[in-house]
Design a protein around this motif. Structure first.
Motif, short mmCIF file in Angstrom:
data_model
loop_
_atom_site.label_atom_id
_atom_site.label_comp_id
_atom_site.label_asym_id
_atom_site.label_seq_id
_atom_site.Cartn_x
_atom_site.Cartn_y
_atom_site.Cartn_z
N CYS A 39 0.88 -1.26 -0.06
CA CYS A 39 -0.11 -0.06 0.17
C CYS A 39 0.87 1.20 -0.13
CB CYS A 39 -0.86 0.04 1.13
SG CYS A 39 -2.29 -1.22 1.28
N MET A 40 1.93 1.26 0.83
CA MET A 40 2.85 2.50 0.89
C MET A 40 3.29 2.50 -0.58
SD MET A 40 2.01 3.88 3.63
CE MET A 40 3.30 5.26 3.24
N LYS A 41 3.99 1.55 -1.07
CA LYS A 41 4.50 1.84 -2.30
C LYS A 41 3.73 2.46 -3.42
CE LYS A 41 8.21 -1.67 -1.76
NZ LYS A 41 8.94 -2.88 -2.57
N ALA A 42 2.26 1.89 -3.56
CA ALA A 42 1.41 2.50 -4.36
C ALA A 42 0.96 3.76 -4.09
CB ALA A 42 0.03 1.58 -4.22
N ILE A 43 0.99 4.26 -2.96
CA ILE A 43 0.79 5.72 -2.31
C ILE A 43 1.92 6.47 -2.54
CG2 ILE A 43 0.58 7.22 -0.36
CD1 ILE A 43 -1.01 4.89 0.89
N GLN A 44 3.29 6.23 -2.66
CA GLN A 44 4.35 6.95 -3.04
C GLN A 44 4.29 7.17 -4.67
OE1 GLN A 44 7.65 4.88 -1.08
NE2 GLN A 44 7.56 6.75 0.66
N ARG A 45 3.90 5.88 -5.33
CA ARG A 45 3.79 6.16 -6.74
C ARG A 45 2.90 7.35 -7.06
NH1 ARG A 45 4.56 0.39 -6.82
NH2 ARG A 45 2.36 0.11 -7.01
N TRP A 46 1.59 7.07 -6.47
CA TRP A 46 0.68 8.15 -6.86
C TRP A 46 1.04 9.47 -6.27
CZ3 TRP A 46 -2.18 11.88 -4.46
CH2 TRP A 46 -3.34 12.22 -5.22
N LEU A 47 1.73 9.70 -5.37
CA LEU A 47 2.57 11.08 -4.69
C LEU A 47 3.26 11.73 -5.92
CD1 LEU A 47 2.67 10.50 -0.93
CD2 LEU A 47 0.76 11.71 -2.18
N HIS A 48 4.34 10.71 -6.40
CA HIS A 48 5.12 11.15 -7.36
C HIS A 48 4.49 11.57 -8.61
CE1 HIS A 48 9.23 10.25 -5.92
NE2 HIS A 48 8.69 9.02 -5.25
N THR A 49 3.26 11.00 -9.09
CA THR A 49 2.78 11.44 -10.39
C THR A 49 1.58 12.32 -10.31
OG1 THR A 49 1.40 9.47 -10.15
CG2 THR A 49 3.43 9.14 -11.39
N HIS A 50 1.17 12.77 -9.17
CA HIS A 50 0.16 13.78 -8.94
C HIS A 50 0.36 15.07 -8.41
CE1 HIS A 50 -1.86 10.04 -10.20
NE2 HIS A 50 -2.91 10.79 -10.50
N ASP A 51 -0.13 16.06 -8.39
CA ASP A 51 -0.09 17.26 -7.77
C ASP A 51 -1.29 17.56 -6.91
OD1 ASP A 51 -1.19 18.15 -9.94
OD2 ASP A 51 0.44 19.38 -10.66
N GLU A 52 -1.13 18.94 -6.48
CA GLU A 52 -2.46 19.48 -5.96
C GLU A 52 -2.94 18.65 -4.76
OE1 GLU A 52 -3.60 22.37 -6.66
OE2 GLU A 52 -2.29 22.68 -8.54
N TRP A 53 -1.86 18.10 -3.79
CA TRP A 53 -2.16 17.33 -2.78
C TRP A 53 -1.66 18.00 -1.51
CZ3 TRP A 53 2.42 15.57 -0.48
CH2 TRP A 53 3.43 15.46 -1.41
N LEU A 54 -2.46 18.15 -0.28
CA LEU A 54 -1.91 18.68 0.91
C LEU A 54 -1.98 17.63 2.10
CD1 LEU A 54 -1.19 20.98 2.59
CD2 LEU A 54 -3.67 21.38 2.75
N PHE A 55 -1.03 17.31 2.94
CA PHE A 55 -1.22 16.57 4.14
C PHE A 55 -0.70 17.38 5.29
CE2 PHE A 55 -0.61 13.44 0.68
CZ PHE A 55 -2.07 12.59 0.79
N ILE A 56 -1.51 17.47 6.32
CA ILE A 56 -1.10 18.25 7.47
C ILE A 56 -1.06 17.05 8.45
CG2 ILE A 56 -1.90 19.64 9.35
CD1 ILE A 56 -3.91 21.08 7.16
N VAL A 57 0.30 17.12 9.08
CA VAL A 57 0.69 16.05 9.94
C VAL A 57 0.70 16.69 11.30
CG1 VAL A 57 2.82 14.41 10.75
CG2 VAL A 57 2.00 15.00 8.16
#
Length: 108
Positions: A39-57
């Motif tokens: 799941c984390m690998k798939a998420i990182q692939r998505w984050l690499h190929t998409h923009d306009e995302w925001l995470f507040i940690v």
């Protein structure tokens, strides 16, 4: 995509990120079952190929290695805002700039 995640532990941050994708981007995790590494690998692939995302940690700590692993310096398309009660020096983040918000707790 936007999400508020807890960064106090590695497990909490990874779990929150996976849960976020299970709700907001279900197709990214389709067919991966309950395997957190896949799941984390798939998420990182998505984050690499998409923009306009925001995470507040929220409540990020220096001990939370997942902060650097989930959002490595090579991810340049989105934003990560980290709040913390402690000073965070995040070695290994390279060019990745985290917006750090220090929280002050006032007790009357």
């Amino acid at each position: 995509m936007q999400a508020w995640l807890h960064g106090s532990t590695d497990a909490a941050l990874r779990r929150g990120l996976i849960e976020c994708f299970q709700v907001q981007r279900r197709q990214v995790l389709r067919g991966l079952g309950a395997d957190p590494k896949a799941c984390m690998k798939a998420i990182q692939r998505w984050l690499h190929t998409h923009d306009e995302w925001l995470f507040i940690v929220e409540d990020g700590t220096a001990q939370c290695e997942a902060l650097r692993e989930c959002f490595p310096s090579s991810l340049g398309h989105g934003r990560v805002v980290v709040t913390s009660k402690e000073r965070l020096d995040l070695p290994g983040t390279g060019k990745r700039r985290f917006l750090l918000l220090a929280l002050c707790v006032c007790v009357a």
